[in-house]
Write an enzyme that holds these catalytic residues in place. Structure first.
Site, PDB file in Angstrom:
ATOM      1  CD  GLU A  51      -2.617   1.168   2.652  1.00 27.32           C
ATOM      2  OE1 GLU A  51      -3.405   2.116   2.863  1.00 27.32           O
ATOM      3  OE2 GLU A  51      -2.464   0.211   3.443  1.00 27.32           O
ATOM      4  CG  PHE A  52       2.107   2.564   3.260  1.00 26.08           C
ATOM      5  CD1 PHE A  52       1.323   3.696   3.388  1.00 26.08           C
ATOM      6  CD2 PHE A  52       1.808   1.456   4.025  1.00 26.08           C
ATOM      7  CE1 PHE A  52       0.265   3.716   4.272  1.00 26.08           C
ATOM      8  CE2 PHE A  52       0.755   1.471   4.914  1.00 26.08           C
ATOM      9  CZ  PHE A  52      -0.026   2.599   5.041  1.00 26.08           C
ATOM     10  N   GLY A  53       4.421   1.372  -0.658  1.00 21.45           N
ATOM     11  CA  GLY A  53       5.612   1.397  -1.490  1.00 21.45           C
ATOM     12  C   GLY A  53       6.097  -0.004  -1.795  1.00 21.45           C
ATOM     13  CE  LYS A  54       8.321   0.039  -7.472  1.00 21.13           C
ATOM     14  NZ  LYS A  54       9.230   0.199  -8.631  1.00 21.13           N
ATOM     15  CB  VAL A  55       9.015  -5.198  -0.039  1.00 20.90           C
ATOM     16  CG1 VAL A  55       9.939  -5.951   0.907  1.00 20.90           C
ATOM     17  CG2 VAL A  55       7.776  -4.715   0.698  1.00 20.90           C
ATOM     18  CE  LYS A  80       5.236  -2.237   4.335  1.00 18.67           C
ATOM     19  NZ  LYS A  80       4.285  -2.799   5.333  1.00 18.67           N
ATOM     20  CG  ASP A 175      -4.745  -7.267   6.090  1.00 18.50           C
ATOM     21  OD1 ASP A 175      -5.672  -7.863   5.490  1.00 18.50           O
ATOM     22  OD2 ASP A 175      -3.880  -6.595   5.508  1.00 18.50           O
TER      23      ASP A 175
END
Length: 865
Positions: A51-55, A80, A175
């Site tokens: 949701e917030f970026g790439k890993v 992350k 989740d």
């Protein structure tokens, strides 16, 4: 015939230069910098997107294979990366990120992803996690289509163990799904992605936020808007995961009207209205578990404790029986052993250069702030100095007080004085034990100093006008100066406190605290007969509490503090305590516990109402040797405006003869410069008569019928022995040369004594050789200020030593009688003393001319030095 070796290079050619053989091109610094880095890590391929970026995959950027093993690689991590711009405008996203970080810091379980550290710079926040090289569990199931029951049971038991550990910490994941489950290199399950984690309370664990992924979220989260039980929602998600593991697909995906499951509302209506269906290859035992877990009503849904005891999970019951506390202990033990073992350079996770445990890039400079998950800061406890008997007032911070650096505006305490003070505390405690064994009746003697005190000097930096000094007896060693508390030596004993308020004065360094061991044995006799007990109504300060400025002196109350008592014999030989606050006086420095040396071996408490034994300490006492100061007893009536001074000519003669006869040659004390009688204003008969009347009035108030007889006998006996002692002192003085201390150069400031009246401004100044250089420019004398100084305390001991035993017993009875009769009475420091009451005892002294001759004789001798 010579043979030349021709070595082939890797590109197929040949050369005669042996230096080029098997030499691979070295990478330059510019080539090394082409790698994308984040902190001490080199970023590799993308493992996934959230949701917030790439890993990103990461490893240390300064890796070098220093070991002999060919397959020694650094530990890989998953970083992350979160753009700061993406969360700066949305506080909800920022809350989720920091919730995840804080949750991972408190979770330590083999089936929960491990937080390595957190890095951040101006653009990104990097959450460094352990790398699960087995990949996503979802892809693993897709590859296998479905898992066999044995393997599924093992992985599901790991999932239940991890979820139970999370719930035990007061957290819920909310989740759980296949995409948030990973596998390590040994195909063990790892729970990750704690973006929706939240806390719950055992009393009220209901939550309102609907979160989770479709098909994995519990029906109560979607259908109803009421608060839900979050732990039961996690159990529903675990049931969906177990169904997908065993069946190879998600439950309730057979709705012909919603084959893709895109309509969430229709999907959950179908879930609530349709019973759960199973494929034929799922056995009855796991079916029973799934039917209990996937129940729409959360109240009828099974809990984790019942799941762990289910028949299907019995093969892994030993693993599931490990409690969360045992997991914590196991992790702590492994951490201790891991820190104790010598680790290889890159055998563990790389460390940040900004972290306290950094190993990877200490020499590298980077613009990043490190938040290490292992660093939990706790406030440091207040440090207490156990080497100082009296600490600095509360205005000075503890770090400044304990600083080894001496500051110019601070009081410098000599090491010898502190050593003497500490040793004397032990001696005082030993003397109290000896005195307690004598089982004598305690005599309550508390002297309270009140009234106005006028000071002509500037306030010292170490003492403020509001500082309160409380004196305690050796029964309980609690001494408070301003806001500093000395730990008590005997917590169970009672406390007697003497209060006096310090007025501003110029500060000077403390002078020569000499501790003479020869005087210890003599003072033990005095300590055996000296007791002070506290009033039951007086509040004792807590020995362990300390707060700046929190203690105030209680107002004077005759019912609270016992009255200062004195008998008739003490009037002729008693000594009074002083607070002689003059410039460069040792008492003007920071308050500390001064040593009281009493050289005589008198054991009579009646000889002095303020008898202070050797080894006792008090901040209310002057910090100069008490043999070198003198003064007169002040009698004060509470409601009167006139203060009457009881002046004893015989006592004065004896005091001066003792001072100048060399008795104190074995004590390093200062020579006293004292004004002669020629400098005093002559007394008129009216003044003498008024002084006599004031003494007679004091006698009437202070004694009862029984006490008056014994006091008259004591007075006559005391006068007789004083005269005999004066003759012996004069003979000794004539045959002995003048003895003095090298400290006599400081005598003008450190031991200036006697009562200063308004005529002091006309007095001749002392010789310049006796003056001490002044450290403060603000030193100014004021002729209107008067100081009451302490008389020599050993004089009272000497008189009581010569008294017969019956007289001492009678005086003791008199003291106890006065204790019951006396009312408000105290000894105070005043700014003005009535001239009519000066030297009122001179008329009664038949040896007035002899005293003048003796004083003049020793005055001339002292001026020769």
């Amino acid at each position: 015939m010579s043979y030349t070796n021709k070595r082939h290079t890797y590109y197929g050619g040949f050369t005669n230069d042996l230096s080029d053989t098997f030499q691979y091109p070295q990478r330059t610094d510019e080539q090394r910098r082409k790698h994308v880095t984040f902190g001490p890590y080199i970023l590799g391929s993308t493992l996934g997107e959230g949701e917030f970026g790439k890993v990103k995959l990461g490893w240390p950027k300064n890796f070098s294979n220093s070991s002999n093993s060919t397959f020694d690689f650094p530990k890989q991590v998953a970083i992350k990366l979160i753009k700061r711009d993406s969360i700066s405008n949305d506080y909800r996203k920022e809350v989720k990120i920091y919730r995840e970080i804080n949750a991972l810091k408190h979770l330590s379980h083999p089936n929960i992803v491990k937080l390595e550290e957190v890095l951040q710079n101006s653009r990104y926040i990097g959450i460094v996690l352990e790398y699960a090289c087995g990949g996503e569990f979802y892809k693993y199931i897709q590859k296998k289509r479905r898992l066999k029951e044995m393997n599924a049971c093992r992985l599901f038991s790991q999932l239940i163990s991890g979820v139970h550990y999370i719930h035990s910490k007061g957290l819920v994941h909310r989740d759980l799904k296949l995409e948030n489950l990973l596998l390590d290199k040994n195909e063990n399950l790892v729970i990750t992605d704690f973006g929706f984690v939240n806390e719950f309370c055992s009393r009220n664990e209901l939550m309102k936020t609907s979160c989770g992924s479709p098909c994995y979220a519990a029906p109560e989260l979607v259908i109803s808007a009421e608060p839900y039980e979050a732990r039961k929602a996690d159990i529903w998600s675990c049931g969906v995961i177990l169904y997908a593991i065993l069946a190879g697909y998600l439950p309730w995906d057979d709705d012909p009207n919603n084959p893709e499951g895109s309509d969430i509302g229709r999907l959950y209506n179908y879930i609530n209205s349709t019973p759960l269906k199973f494929p034929d290859y799922i056995l009855p035992i796991p079916r029973d578990l799934l039917r209990r877990m996937l129940v729409s009503d959360p109240k009828k849904r099974i809990n984790l404790k019942q799941i762990k005891k289910h028949e299907w999970l019995k093969p892994h019951s030993s693993f599931l029986s490990i409690t969360p506390d045992e997991w914590d202990k196991l992790n702590n033990t492994q951490s201790v052993f891991r820190l104790a073992k010598p680790r290889r350079r890159y055998g563990s996770r790389p460390q940040s250069s900004c972290s306290t445990s950094s190993l990877g890039s200490r020499s590298d400079k980077r613009d990043s702030l490190v938040i290490d998950s292992t660093l939990i800061t706790f406030p440091a406890p207040p440090q207490e100095s156990q080497n100082h008997i009296i600490t600095r007032p509360a205005s000075i911070a503890s770090d400044q007080r304990l600083s080894p650096i001496r500051r110019s505006n601070r009081h410098n305490r000599s090491n010898s004085a502190a050593s003497v003070a500490l040793q004397a505390v032990v001696n005082a405690d030993r003397e109290y034990v000896l005195s307690h064994e004598q089982s004598l009746s305690p005599v309550q003697n508390i002297r309270q100093t009140t009234g106005n005190m006028t000071a002509s000097l500037s306030p010292p930096p170490a003492i403020s006008p509001g500082d309160i000094i409380i004196e305690t007896t050796p029964i309980k060693r609690n001494t408070i100066s301003g806001s500093s508390i000395v730990p008590s030596l005997e917590e169970e004993s009672s406390t007697t406190m003497q209060t006096s308020k310090i007025q501003p004065n110029n500060m000077a360094s403390s002078q020569n605290h000499q501790y003479n061991k020869n005087k210890t044995q003599n003072s033990l006799q005095s300590a055996k007969n000296f007791y002070r007990t506290s009033s039951s109504s007086h509040t004792k300060p807590r020995p362990t509490s300390y707060h700046p400025g929190s203690y105030t002196t209680p107002p004077y109350n005759s019912n609270t503090l016992s009255i200062y008592e004195i008998n008739e014999k003490a009037k002729s030989s008693a000594s009074s305590q002083t607070l002689n606050q003059r410039d460069t006086s040792p008492f003007d420095s920071t308050p500390y516990l001064a040593l009281d040396t009493c050289i005589t071996s008198s054991s009579s408490i009646e000889s002095s109402p303020k008898l202070i034994t050797h080894g006792q300490f008090s901040v209310a006492k002057p910090s100069v040797d008490l043999q070198s100061v003198s003064g007169d007893l002040i009698k004060y009536k509470r409601d009167a405006d006139v203060v009457t001074r009881i002046y004893d000519e015989k006592y004065k003669q004896k005091r001066k003869s003792l001072r100048y006869s060399g008795i104190f040659s074995d004590i390093s004390c200062d020579t006293v410069t004292e004004e002669s009688d020629e400098l005093r204003p002559p007394e008129s008969p009216l003044q003498q008569h008024e002084g006599q009347e004031s003494i007679d009035k004091a006698k009437t108030e202070d004694t009862s019928e029984k006490g008056s007889k014994s006091s008259n006998i004591a007075k006559a006996t005391a006068q007789k022995h004083v005269n005999n002692h004066l003759e012996r002192s004069l003979n000794e003085a004539e045959s002995t040369k003048k003895r003095f201390s090298f400290l006599s150069l400081y005598s003008y400031d450190t031991s200036k004594s006697s009562l200063y009246s308004s005529m002091d401004s006309k007095r001749k100044p002392s010789p310049p050789s006796q003056r001490r250089p002044k450290k403060d420019d603000s030193y100014q004398t004021n002729s209107k200020n008067h100081y009451i100084t302490a008389s020599n305390m050993q004089t009272s001991h000497q008189v009581s030593k010569d008294l017969p035993a019956p007289t001492m017993v009678q005086n003791k009875c008199t003291l106890e009688t006065k204790k019951a009769v006396r009312s408000n009475r105290s000894s105070i420091m005043v700014s003005e003393v009535n001239k009519a009451s000066v030297d009122n005892k001179a008329a009664q002294s038949p040896e007035h001319s002899t005293a003048k001759r003796v004083l003049g004789f020793f005055k001339r001798r002292s001026m020769k030095i």
